[in-house]
Scaffold this motif. Structure first.
Motif, PDB file in Angstrom:
ATOM      1  N   LYS A  36       0.810  -1.226   0.000  1.00 52.00           N
ATOM      2  CA  LYS A  36       0.000   0.000   0.000  1.00 52.00           C
ATOM      3  C   LYS A  36       0.842   1.275   0.000  1.00 52.00           C
ATOM      4  O   LYS A  36       0.328   2.356  -0.278  1.00 52.00           O
ATOM      5  N   LYS A  37       2.152   1.170   0.290  1.00 50.65           N
ATOM      6  CA  LYS A  37       3.019   2.363   0.255  1.00 50.65           C
ATOM      7  C   LYS A  37       3.337   2.793  -1.178  1.00 50.65           C
ATOM      8  O   LYS A  37       3.776   3.910  -1.406  1.00 50.65           O
ATOM      9  N   ILE A  38       3.090   1.911  -2.122  1.00 59.77           N
ATOM     10  CA  ILE A  38       3.371   2.242  -3.520  1.00 59.77           C
ATOM     11  C   ILE A  38       2.244   3.115  -4.057  1.00 59.77           C
ATOM     12  O   ILE A  38       1.071   2.735  -4.011  1.00 59.77           O
ATOM     13  N   GLN A  39       2.636   4.284  -4.520  1.00 62.37           N
ATOM     14  CA  GLN A  39       1.699   5.247  -5.102  1.00 62.37           C
ATOM     15  C   GLN A  39       2.020   5.409  -6.587  1.00 62.37           C
ATOM     16  O   GLN A  39       3.000   6.051  -6.936  1.00 62.37           O
ATOM     17  N   PRO A  40       1.226   4.828  -7.472  1.00 60.36           N
ATOM     18  CA  PRO A  40       1.523   4.905  -8.895  1.00 60.36           C
ATOM     19  C   PRO A  40       1.524   6.358  -9.401  1.00 60.36           C
ATOM     20  O   PRO A  40       0.760   7.191  -8.919  1.00 60.36           O
ATOM     21  N   ALA A  41       2.374   6.622 -10.368  1.00 60.86           N
ATOM     22  CA  ALA A  41       2.443   7.951 -10.975  1.00 60.86           C
ATOM     23  C   ALA A  41       1.276   8.168 -11.936  1.00 60.86           C
ATOM     24  O   ALA A  41       0.927   9.302 -12.237  1.00 60.86           O
ATOM     25  N   VAL A  42       0.701   7.087 -12.431  1.00 66.37           N
ATOM     26  CA  VAL A  42      -0.421   7.156 -13.370  1.00 66.37           C
ATOM     27  C   VAL A  42      -1.497   6.175 -12.914  1.00 66.37           C
ATOM     28  O   VAL A  42      -1.227   5.264 -12.119  1.00 66.37           O
ATOM     29  N   GLU A  43      -2.689   6.360 -13.426  1.00 62.06           N
ATOM     30  CA  GLU A  43      -3.765   5.411 -13.120  1.00 62.06           C
ATOM     31  C   GLU A  43      -3.441   4.073 -13.764  1.00 62.06           C
ATOM     32  O   GLU A  43      -3.062   4.017 -14.937  1.00 62.06           O
ATOM     33  N   LEU A  44      -3.572   3.025 -12.995  1.00 61.43           N
ATOM     34  CA  LEU A  44      -3.238   1.691 -13.493  1.00 61.43           C
ATOM     35  C   LEU A  44      -4.491   0.969 -13.986  1.00 61.43           C
ATOM     36  O   LEU A  44      -5.577   1.149 -13.431  1.00 61.43           O
ATOM     37  N   PRO A  45      -4.307   0.131 -15.004  1.00 67.20           N
ATOM     38  CA  PRO A  45      -5.439  -0.699 -15.436  1.00 67.20           C
ATOM     39  C   PRO A  45      -5.855  -1.648 -14.323  1.00 67.20           C
ATOM     40  O   PRO A  45      -5.085  -1.918 -13.394  1.00 67.20           O
ATOM     41  N   LYS A  46      -7.042  -2.155 -14.416  1.00 70.06           N
ATOM     42  CA  LYS A  46      -7.557  -3.085 -13.400  1.00 70.06           C
ATOM     43  C   LYS A  46      -7.092  -4.518 -13.651  1.00 70.06           C
ATOM     44  O   LYS A  46      -7.388  -5.409 -12.867  1.00 70.06           O
ATOM     45  N   THR A  47      -6.369  -4.731 -14.746  1.00 74.72           N
ATOM     46  CA  THR A  47      -5.887  -6.065 -15.085  1.00 74.72           C
ATOM     47  C   THR A  47      -4.657  -6.408 -14.259  1.00 74.72           C
ATOM     48  O   THR A  47      -4.082  -5.556 -13.591  1.00 74.72           O
ATOM     49  N   GLY A  48      -4.235  -7.665 -14.338  1.00 73.98           N
ATOM     50  CA  GLY A  48      -3.051  -8.108 -13.630  1.00 73.98           C
ATOM     51  C   GLY A  48      -1.785  -7.475 -14.178  1.00 73.98           C
ATOM     52  O   GLY A  48      -1.787  -6.804 -15.221  1.00 73.98           O
ATOM     53  N   ALA A  49      -0.684  -7.727 -13.485  1.00 72.11           N
ATOM     54  CA  ALA A  49       0.589  -7.103 -13.834  1.00 72.11           C
ATOM     55  C   ALA A  49       1.417  -7.927 -14.822  1.00 72.11           C
ATOM     56  O   ALA A  49       2.354  -7.407 -15.413  1.00 72.11           O
ATOM     57  N   TYR A  50       1.078  -9.198 -14.997  1.00 72.01           N
ATOM     58  CA  TYR A  50       1.928 -10.073 -15.799  1.00 72.01           C
ATOM     59  C   TYR A  50       1.069 -10.927 -16.701  1.00 72.01           C
ATOM     60  O   TYR A  50       0.050 -11.457 -16.247  1.00 72.01           O
ATOM     61  N   PRO A  51       1.465 -11.021 -17.968  1.00 70.61           N
ATOM     62  CA  PRO A  51       2.567 -10.385 -18.675  1.00 70.61           C
ATOM     63  C   PRO A  51       2.255  -8.922 -19.009  1.00 70.61           C
ATOM     64  O   PRO A  51       1.103  -8.509 -18.959  1.00 70.61           O
ATOM     65  N   SER A  52       3.281  -8.193 -19.358  1.00 68.15           N
ATOM     66  CA  SER A  52       3.146  -6.769 -19.635  1.00 68.15           C
ATOM     67  C   SER A  52       2.439  -6.532 -20.972  1.00 68.15           C
ATOM     68  O   SER A  52       2.899  -6.970 -22.018  1.00 68.15           O
ATOM     69  N   ALA A  53       1.327  -5.812 -20.917  1.00 62.52           N
ATOM     70  CA  ALA A  53       0.619  -5.466 -22.155  1.00 62.52           C
ATOM     71  C   ALA A  53       1.423  -4.454 -22.971  1.00 62.52           C
ATOM     72  O   ALA A  53       1.366  -4.459 -24.197  1.00 62.52           O
ATOM     73  N   HIS A  54       2.180  -3.578 -22.299  1.00 63.45           N
ATOM     74  CA  HIS A  54       3.039  -2.629 -23.029  1.00 63.45           C
ATOM     75  C   HIS A  54       4.084  -3.400 -23.842  1.00 63.45           C
ATOM     76  O   HIS A  54       4.319  -3.096 -25.007  1.00 63.45           O
ATOM     77  N   ALA A  55       4.694  -4.390 -23.234  1.00 65.36           N
ATOM     78  CA  ALA A  55       5.683  -5.194 -23.956  1.00 65.36           C
ATOM     79  C   ALA A  55       5.013  -5.944 -25.104  1.00 65.36           C
ATOM     80  O   ALA A  55       5.568  -6.038 -26.198  1.00 65.36           O
ATOM     81  N   MET A  56       3.821  -6.462 -24.848  1.00 68.92           N
ATOM     82  CA  MET A  56       3.090  -7.190 -25.882  1.00 68.92           C
ATOM     83  C   MET A  56       2.829  -6.302 -27.096  1.00 68.92           C
ATOM     84  O   MET A  56       3.050  -6.703 -28.233  1.00 68.92           O
ATOM     85  N   ARG A  57       2.394  -5.073 -26.850  1.00 70.41           N
ATOM     86  CA  ARG A  57       2.135  -4.150 -27.963  1.00 70.41           C
ATOM     87  C   ARG A  57       3.412  -3.831 -28.712  1.00 70.41           C
ATOM     88  O   ARG A  57       3.403  -3.685 -29.923  1.00 70.41           O
ATOM     89  N   GLY A  58       4.517  -3.727 -27.987  1.00 68.72           N
ATOM     90  CA  GLY A  58       5.792  -3.464 -28.646  1.00 68.72           C
ATOM     91  C   GLY A  58       6.223  -4.603 -29.540  1.00 68.72           C
ATOM     92  O   GLY A  58       6.771  -4.402 -30.622  1.00 68.72           O
ATOM     93  N   VAL A  59       5.941  -5.839 -29.121  1.00 74.12           N
ATOM     94  CA  VAL A  59       6.318  -7.015 -29.915  1.00 74.12           C
ATOM     95  C   VAL A  59       5.443  -7.117 -31.154  1.00 74.12           C
ATOM     96  O   VAL A  59       5.928  -7.373 -32.253  1.00 74.12           O
ATOM     97  N   LEU A  60       4.138  -6.915 -30.984  1.00 77.50           N
ATOM     98  CA  LEU A  60       3.239  -7.031 -32.131  1.00 77.50           C
ATOM     99  C   LEU A  60       3.365  -5.814 -33.027  1.00 77.50           C
ATOM    100  O   LEU A  60       3.200  -5.855 -34.195  1.00 77.50           O
TER     101      LEU A  60
END
Length: 158
Positions: free
Chosen positions: A134-158
């Motif tokens: 709970k001490k982690i405060q994201p700099a941006v709003e996070l999606p409600k999905t899980g953290a793994y695998p990374s969708a950002h990485a997935m988009r970069g690959v595709l």
């Protein structure tokens, strides 16, 4: 730069013909997410509460303490990925408004990548770091999905 721009201009008509030939694009557009065998492609993420996860969380907390407004601005700008972030390289006409077929093509890729990543996220259900500490405060709003695998990485690959 000029050679890349020429290549892009040559590629664009081919993409246009390909996209126009598809009367009503089915979902998924280019890749069937059900054909991805995540268990074969990726290792399991570290277990919740494991030493490795605790190290990751500690690193996030350390980076959080030292992040700058410039880094937060960059995170915000990259939270919604777009091929048009390369306008500074490809020129001011490289915009979704000027290139609607290109915009549609990359939107289809984005749609497919999100569907593919969703299957892996559902399989592993790894909670995002703020849900683990709970001490982690994201700099941006996070999606409600899980953290793994990374969708950002997935988009970069595709």
């Amino acid at each position: 730069m000029k050679a890349f721009s020429c290549f892009f201009l040559i590629l664009l008509p081919a993409l246009t013909v390909h996209l126009q030939a598809k009367a009503a694009p089915a979902t998924p557009h280019y890749i069937d997410p059900t054909t991805i065998d995540w268990k074969t492609l990726l290792p399991d993420p570290p277990a919740n509460g494991s030493a490795e996860t605790k190290q990751e969380l500690a690193l996030i907390l350390a980076k959080q303490k030292t992040r700058t407004p410039v880094e937060v601005a960059r995170a915000e700008s990259e939270s919604k990925l777009s091929v048009f972030v390369f306008a500074h390289v490809l020129g001011p006409r490289f915009t979704a408004k000027n290139l609607p077929v290109t915009a549609a093509f990359f939107q289809n890729i984005d749609d497919d990548s999100m569907q593919v990543a969703a299957i892996g996220k559902k399989y592993w259900s790894r909670p995002r770091p703020p849900l683990q500490d709970k001490k982690i405060q994201p700099a941006v709003e996070l999606p409600k999905t899980g953290a793994y695998p990374s969708a950002h990485a997935m988009r970069g690959v595709l």
